[in-house]
Scaffold this active site. Structure first.
Site, PDB file in Angstrom:
ATOM      1  N   GLY A  18     -95.090 -24.443  27.892  1.00  0.00           N
ATOM      2  CA  GLY A  18     -94.421 -24.929  26.743  1.00  0.00           C
ATOM      3  C   GLY A  18     -95.209 -24.525  25.085  1.00  0.00           C
ATOM      4  O   GLY A  18     -96.253 -24.511  25.468  1.00  0.00           O
ATOM      5  N   ARG A  36     -92.774 -20.395  32.194  1.00  0.00           N
ATOM      6  CA  ARG A  36     -93.882 -20.920  33.088  1.00  0.00           C
ATOM      7  C   ARG A  36     -94.258 -20.148  34.874  1.00  0.00           C
ATOM      8  O   ARG A  36     -94.093 -21.127  35.823  1.00  0.00           O
ATOM      9  CB  ARG A  36     -93.175 -22.589  33.272  1.00  0.00           C
ATOM     10  CG  ARG A  36     -93.738 -23.300  32.395  1.00  0.00           C
ATOM     11  CD  ARG A  36     -92.461 -24.986  32.395  1.00  0.00           C
ATOM     12  NE  ARG A  36     -93.197 -25.797  30.996  1.00  0.00           N
ATOM     13  CZ  ARG A  36     -93.601 -26.162  30.932  1.00  0.00           C
ATOM     14  NH1 ARG A  36     -95.030 -25.929  31.039  1.00  0.00           N
ATOM     15  NH2 ARG A  36     -93.849 -26.975  29.040  1.00  0.00           N
ATOM     16  N   ASP A  92    -104.097 -26.113  30.457  1.00  0.00           N
ATOM     17  CA  ASP A  92    -104.914 -26.075  31.950  1.00  0.00           C
ATOM     18  C   ASP A  92    -104.232 -25.060  33.042  1.00  0.00           C
ATOM     19  O   ASP A  92    -105.247 -24.012  33.579  1.00  0.00           O
ATOM     20  CB  ASP A  92    -105.272 -27.884  32.839  1.00  0.00           C
ATOM     21  CG  ASP A  92    -103.343 -28.223  32.754  1.00  0.00           C
ATOM     22  OD1 ASP A  92    -102.526 -27.723  32.266  1.00  0.00           O
ATOM     23  OD2 ASP A  92    -103.410 -29.251  34.313  1.00  0.00           O
ATOM     24  N   ASP A  93    -103.203 -25.178  33.732  1.00  0.00           N
ATOM     25  CA  ASP A  93    -102.867 -23.982  34.798  1.00  0.00           C
ATOM     26  C   ASP A  93    -102.605 -22.623  34.398  1.00  0.00           C
ATOM     27  O   ASP A  93    -103.475 -22.069  34.414  1.00  0.00           O
ATOM     28  CB  ASP A  93    -101.242 -24.534  35.299  1.00  0.00           C
ATOM     29  CG  ASP A  93    -101.551 -24.985  35.734  1.00  0.00           C
ATOM     30  OD1 ASP A  93    -101.848 -25.715  37.123  1.00  0.00           O
ATOM     31  OD2 ASP A  93    -100.059 -26.001  35.781  1.00  0.00           O
ATOM     32  N   LYS A 122    -104.250 -23.999  24.812  1.00  0.00           N
ATOM     33  CA  LYS A 122    -102.988 -24.916  23.986  1.00  0.00           C
ATOM     34  C   LYS A 122    -102.368 -25.689  24.545  1.00  0.00           C
ATOM     35  O   LYS A 122    -102.114 -25.711  26.251  1.00  0.00           O
ATOM     36  CB  LYS A 122    -101.592 -23.666  23.983  1.00  0.00           C
ATOM     37  CG  LYS A 122    -100.378 -24.184  24.129  1.00  0.00           C
ATOM     38  CD  LYS A 122     -99.589 -23.494  24.874  1.00  0.00           C
ATOM     39  CE  LYS A 122     -99.740 -23.825  25.471  1.00  0.00           C
ATOM     40  NZ  LYS A 122     -98.656 -23.833  27.322  1.00  0.00           N
ATOM     41  N   THR A 123    -101.633 -26.810  24.146  1.00  0.00           N
ATOM     42  CA  THR A 123    -100.316 -27.442  24.656  1.00  0.00           C
ATOM     43  C   THR A 123    -100.471 -28.778  23.767  1.00  0.00           C
ATOM     44  O   THR A 123    -101.565 -28.832  23.598  1.00  0.00           O
ATOM     45  CB  THR A 123    -101.011 -28.652  26.373  1.00  0.00           C
ATOM     46  OG1 THR A 123    -100.006 -29.045  26.843  1.00  0.00           O
ATOM     47  CG2 THR A 123    -102.198 -28.581  26.342  1.00  0.00           C
ATOM     48  N   ASP A 151     -99.673 -31.439  24.725  1.00  0.00           N
ATOM     49  CA  ASP A 151    -100.094 -32.785  25.686  1.00  0.00           C
ATOM     50  C   ASP A 151    -102.301 -33.159  25.433  1.00  0.00           C
ATOM     51  O   ASP A 151    -102.211 -34.404  25.244  1.00  0.00           O
ATOM     52  CB  ASP A 151     -99.804 -32.581  27.026  1.00  0.00           C
ATOM     53  CG  ASP A 151     -98.746 -31.892  27.121  1.00  0.00           C
ATOM     54  OD1 ASP A 151     -97.737 -32.115  26.893  1.00  0.00           O
ATOM     55  OD2 ASP A 151     -98.639 -31.902  28.073  1.00  0.00           O
ATOM     56  N   LYS A 159     -84.355 -56.016  12.180  1.00  0.00           N
ATOM     57  CA  LYS A 159     -83.210 -56.759  13.656  1.00  0.00           C
ATOM     58  C   LYS A 159     -83.704 -55.726  14.756  1.00  0.00           C
ATOM     59  O   LYS A 159     -83.282 -56.043  16.252  1.00  0.00           O
ATOM     60  CB  LYS A 159     -81.683 -56.848  12.996  1.00  0.00           C
ATOM     61  CG  LYS A 159     -81.283 -55.343  12.266  1.00  0.00           C
ATOM     62  CD  LYS A 159     -79.372 -55.193  12.236  1.00  0.00           C
ATOM     63  CE  LYS A 159     -79.122 -54.032  11.972  1.00  0.00           C
ATOM     64  NZ  LYS A 159     -77.337 -53.781  11.559  1.00  0.00           N
ATOM     65  N   MET A 169     -93.427 -37.862  23.703  1.00  0.00           N
ATOM     66  CA  MET A 169     -94.051 -36.387  24.868  1.00  0.00           C
ATOM     67  C   MET A 169     -95.012 -36.549  25.245  1.00  0.00           C
ATOM     68  O   MET A 169     -96.037 -36.387  24.320  1.00  0.00           O
ATOM     69  CB  MET A 169     -93.358 -35.545  24.434  1.00  0.00           C
ATOM     70  CG  MET A 169     -92.983 -34.098  25.238  1.00  0.00           C
ATOM     71  SD  MET A 169     -92.415 -32.521  24.323  1.00  0.00           S
ATOM     72  CE  MET A 169     -90.924 -32.588  26.077  1.00  0.00           C
ATOM     73  N   GLU A 220     -94.498 -40.424  28.201  1.00  0.00           N
ATOM     74  CA  GLU A 220     -94.103 -39.478  29.065  1.00  0.00           C
ATOM     75  C   GLU A 220     -93.321 -39.806  30.420  1.00  0.00           C
ATOM     76  O   GLU A 220     -92.474 -40.284  30.997  1.00  0.00           O
ATOM     77  CB  GLU A 220     -93.457 -37.912  28.591  1.00  0.00           C
ATOM     78  CG  GLU A 220     -92.557 -37.105  29.534  1.00  0.00           C
ATOM     79  CD  GLU A 220     -92.941 -36.116  28.822  1.00  0.00           C
ATOM     80  OE1 GLU A 220     -92.999 -35.825  28.001  1.00  0.00           O
ATOM     81  OE2 GLU A 220     -92.839 -35.103  29.770  1.00  0.00           O
ATOM     82  N   TYR A 278     -88.902 -32.873  22.245  1.00  0.00           N
ATOM     83  CA  TYR A 278     -88.741 -31.106  21.251  1.00  0.00           C
ATOM     84  C   TYR A 278     -89.205 -31.300  19.833  1.00  0.00           C
ATOM     85  O   TYR A 278     -89.190 -29.902  19.416  1.00  0.00           O
ATOM     86  CB  TYR A 278     -87.544 -30.529  22.271  1.00  0.00           C
ATOM     87  CG  TYR A 278     -87.678 -30.587  23.579  1.00  0.00           C
ATOM     88  CD1 TYR A 278     -88.438 -29.837  24.122  1.00  0.00           C
ATOM     89  CD2 TYR A 278     -86.793 -31.680  24.111  1.00  0.00           C
ATOM     90  CE1 TYR A 278     -88.827 -30.071  25.320  1.00  0.00           C
ATOM     91  CE2 TYR A 278     -87.133 -32.315  25.440  1.00  0.00           C
ATOM     92  CZ  TYR A 278     -87.952 -31.144  26.303  1.00  0.00           C
ATOM     93  OH  TYR A 278     -87.890 -31.078  27.990  1.00  0.00           O
ATOM     94  N   GLU A 279     -88.760 -32.510  19.162  1.00  0.00           N
ATOM     95  CA  GLU A 279     -88.537 -31.962  17.736  1.00  0.00           C
ATOM     96  C   GLU A 279     -90.012 -31.508  17.461  1.00  0.00           C
ATOM     97  O   GLU A 279     -90.718 -30.973  15.938  1.00  0.00           O
ATOM     98  CB  GLU A 279     -88.789 -33.146  17.085  1.00  0.00           C
ATOM     99  CG  GLU A 279     -87.092 -34.108  17.987  1.00  0.00           C
ATOM    100  CD  GLU A 279     -86.786 -34.590  19.026  1.00  0.00           C
ATOM    101  OE1 GLU A 279     -88.341 -34.541  19.729  1.00  0.00           O
ATOM    102  OE2 GLU A 279     -86.467 -36.019  19.355  1.00  0.00           O
TER     103      GLU A 279
HETATM  104  P1  FBP Z   1     -97.642 -27.356  28.689  1.00  0.00           P
HETATM  105  O1  FBP Z   1     -98.422 -28.357  29.025  1.00  0.00           O
HETATM  106  O2  FBP Z   1     -96.651 -26.223  28.971  1.00  0.00           O
HETATM  107  O3  FBP Z   1     -98.164 -27.417  26.273  1.00  0.00           O
HETATM  108  O4  FBP Z   1     -95.841 -27.810  28.010  1.00  0.00           O
HETATM  109  C1  FBP Z   1     -96.572 -29.744  27.234  1.00  0.00           C
HETATM  110  C2  FBP Z   1     -94.407 -30.056  27.586  1.00  0.00           C
HETATM  111  O5  FBP Z   1     -94.464 -30.343  26.108  1.00  0.00           O
HETATM  112  C3  FBP Z   1     -94.714 -31.488  28.099  1.00  0.00           C
HETATM  113  O6  FBP Z   1     -95.280 -32.416  26.838  1.00  0.00           O
HETATM  114  C4  FBP Z   1     -93.873 -31.574  28.623  1.00  0.00           C
HETATM  115  O7  FBP Z   1     -93.623 -32.489  29.560  1.00  0.00           O
HETATM  116  C5  FBP Z   1     -93.243 -30.515  29.438  1.00  0.00           C
HETATM  117  O8  FBP Z   1     -93.960 -29.715  28.583  1.00  0.00           O
HETATM  118  C6  FBP Z   1     -91.583 -30.040  29.080  1.00  0.00           C
HETATM  119  O9  FBP Z   1     -91.385 -28.943  29.390  1.00  0.00           O
HETATM  120  P2  FBP Z   1     -89.882 -28.371  29.505  1.00  0.00           P
HETATM  121  O10 FBP Z   1     -89.737 -26.944  28.079  1.00  0.00           O
HETATM  122  O11 FBP Z   1     -89.822 -26.801  30.718  1.00  0.00           O
HETATM  123  O12 FBP Z   1     -89.031 -29.122  29.135  1.00  0.00           O
END
Ligand code: FBP
Length: 569
Positions: free
Chosen positions: A97, A158, A188-189, A219-220, A222, A260, A268, A330, A439-440
């Site tokens: 991602g 991916r 990690d992967d 990178k990530t 997460d 209210k 995410m 998430e 995604y934002e």
């Molecule tokens: P990476 O670990 O590859 O950086 O991806 C993170 C992430 O944004 C997660 O937070 C999310 O669950 C996933 O990618 C969403 O994947 P996709 O872009 O395939 O919808």
């Protein structure tokens, strides 16, 4: 004279007023590198940190070359390099991602390698590497992508490189393009893949029998690739959490203004709750769920719902507050013990009865699979709303994982909390809104922190290549004390894990630890945040001025830093 129309047309293709200004943003670099534009290549020396997991012996057997070369010892920059390297050909790819700052990693690599070496971009991630989709990156490209968000300059995917045929395809790309090194920018992967490729390409790639170097960059969004004391955080986390925190802060301001709504906001972060705890630390909402705590304390779905309902009731009864924000990670659903057991059995059942399942009419699929489950799990599946069941039965992703981002956990919690409030105190008002912020946050322009961090990660990766190193992940440690370039030996991070019925080498995801300083601080404040409105609105991320220099709060706490201000250089 140009008209406003002309001016507006000039802002097309990444040329907004903001994007033009941001490209000129000066980036601080670690002292070891001297200047940002013409960085000094550095030599690397051993630290006293030697890595290794419980599976070190198995790793050593399978990674003999890279383990022997590195002795699993972490390296640090140790003065200017004496090697004058030229003619190296280096390919850089993004994997997984997107995350803000990736472009700056590429820019840092290009600047460190200078004009006597060649940098190639790989189009479309690992799949592009397999197909040899390479193009040369120029200094003009660097000027155009510096400090811009997203991965669009290279693209990503991916694909996991794991079969012997795929390894041979990578080798062919190296030979065809006469490559000396590959940099894999990923999580990690992908860094596990970098470790495996580094070993595979260690020797025997080129005509003279030499190999191709492989370096990883962390990178990530997460934040689950972090190593206390060695790698404070993966890049992209700061930008994503600041974007989410701005939005959550705005929603909190709205709750206290319109008086209210309860907003349930899913954030995410596939598995770990780092994003959620960081956003909570920045905004201080009424209720935040941390998946790791739920799993470790074995908290059931009913108990979670009961706790939220009681918070809603207490705020209304004690302070007449009819509003609030609930943050939901998430990946929550997979951490709730009974849901985890259900998902595990479902995965097996769906795999075993794939053909029969696919032959069922849409309306009959849930009942069909329910009949294949144990009594408890069958009952649980039957008790869930159709919109959750549909997603639990949906296709798995390319790694065989449940697509958690598609499961509307926030709506499930709303519906169950409403029912629980009716049982406990039917007079309490409970009007709701739900959101998913994901995604934002992944591709916004990097924060100053991510921009600088990534550029320095790129400089480190480039310097490692110039020094002939392979099988390391670039890191910058000491983020509030000047920044220290490090090289973390990848085999030292590998564990053996059983995945899809096979033993595989993996870098474990770093989950939120319940005894971490960030979690402890959060725990010490959450009751106060639940009882009253103590929220803060961190506002939009800044690139100039005091607010620009902030590092993530959880990173500062976990690093036991004495300030929130980052200092590189
Ligand atoms: P990476 O670990 O590859 O950086 O991806 C993170 C992430 O944004 C997660 O937070 C999310 O669950 C996933 O990618 C969403 O994947 P996709 O872009 O395939 O919808």
């Amino acid at each position: 004279m140009s008209t406003l129309n002309d001016l507006l047309i000039q802002t097309e293709s990444h040329r907004s007023i903001f994007e033009n200004e941001v490209r000129k943003l000066p980036l601080p670099v670690c002292k070891a590198f001297g200047s940002a534009d013409k960085p000094t290549p550095v030599a690397f020396v051993n630290t006293d940190k030697v890595l290794g997991t419980k599976d070190a012996a198995t790793v050593e057997k399978n990674f003999p070359n890279t383990v022997k070369a590195s002795a699993n010892t972490v390296l640090k920059a140790g003065g200017a390099s004496t090697a004058a390297v030229s003619g190296k050909r280096v390919a850089v790819l993004f994997s997984g991602g997107p995350a803000a700052g990736g472009h700056n990693v590429l820019c840092g690599i290009k600047r460190m390698l200078g004009d006597k070496n060649t940098v190639f971009g790989v189009r479309g991630g690992p799949a592009g590497l397999l197909k040899g989709k390479l193009f040369e990156v120029t200094e003009a490209d660097v000027k155009s992508i510096l400090n811009t968000g997203g991965f669009d300059f290279l693209g990503s995917d991916r694909t996991k490189i794991k079969t012997p045929e795929q390894f041979e395809m990578v080798k062919k790309t190296c030979v065809d393009n006469n490559l000396d090194a590959i940099v894999i920018v990923g999580g990690d992967d992908s860094n596990t893949n970098a470790a495996i490729l580094a070993e595979f390409l260690y020797t025997g790639v080129k005509a003279d029998g030499s190999g191709v170097q492989v370096i990883g960059a962390p990178k990530t969004i997460d934040g689950d690739l972090q190593i206390r004391g060695l790698l404070p955080i993966s890049f992209g986390f700061d930008t994503a959490t600041r974007i989410y925190a701005e939005m959550v802060g705005n929603i909190l301001q709205d709750t206290a203004s319109s008086l209210k709504y309860w907003h349930f906001i899913k954030l995410m972060g596939r598995s770990a709750s780092h994003v959620t705890i960081e956003v909570a630390l920045q905004t201080k909402p009424a209720f935040t769920l941390i998946s790791e705590e739920i799993a470790e304390k074995k908290i059931s779905l009913a108990t979670i719902v009961d706790q939220i309902a009681k918070t809603v009731i207490a705020r209304y009864r004690n302070k007449a507050i009819k509003h609030g924000v609930v943050l939901v990670p998430e990946g929550l659903i997979e951490f709730i013990p009974e849901m985890n057991a259900l998902i595990a059995e479902l995965n097996d059942a769906l795999a075993h009865h794939a053909t029969e399942f696919a032959a069922q009419p849409e309306a009959g699929r849930a009942a069909f699979i329910q009949s294949k489950l144990s009594a408890d799990n069958g009952r649980l599946l039957g008790s869930l709303p159709a919109y959750v069941v549909k997603m639990l039965l949906a296709d798995r992703d390319s790694h065989g994982n449940l697509q958690v981002s598609l499961i509307p956990t926030e709506q499930l919690l709303i519906d169950m909390t409403r029912d629980r409030i009716k049982q406990l105190d039917a007079e309490v008002p409970f009007n709701t809104q739900n959101h998913f912020l994901g995604y934002e946050g992944r591709c916004g322009a990097p924060t100053l922190f991510d921009a600088a961090y990534c550029y320095n990660l790129g400089l480190t990766a480039g310097a490692l290549i110039l020094e002939g190193k392979t099988g390391y992940m670039a890191s910058i440690n000491g983020l509030t004390t000047g920044g220290e370039p490090l090289a973390v030996p990848l085999p030292g991070l590998l564990n053996v894990e059983r995945r899809h019925g096979k033993d595989e080498f993996v870098i474990e995801k770093a989950l939120v630890k319940l005894d971490s300083p960030a979690m402890k601080y959060f725990e010490s404040r959450r009751e106060a945040w639940a009882a009253d409105d103590l929220f803060a609105s961190p506002g939009p991320r800044q690139l100039w001025g005091t607010a620009a220099r902030q590092i993530p709060i959880s990173v500062a706490l976990n690093d036991q830093a004495s300030t929130l201000e980052f200092k590189i250089g």
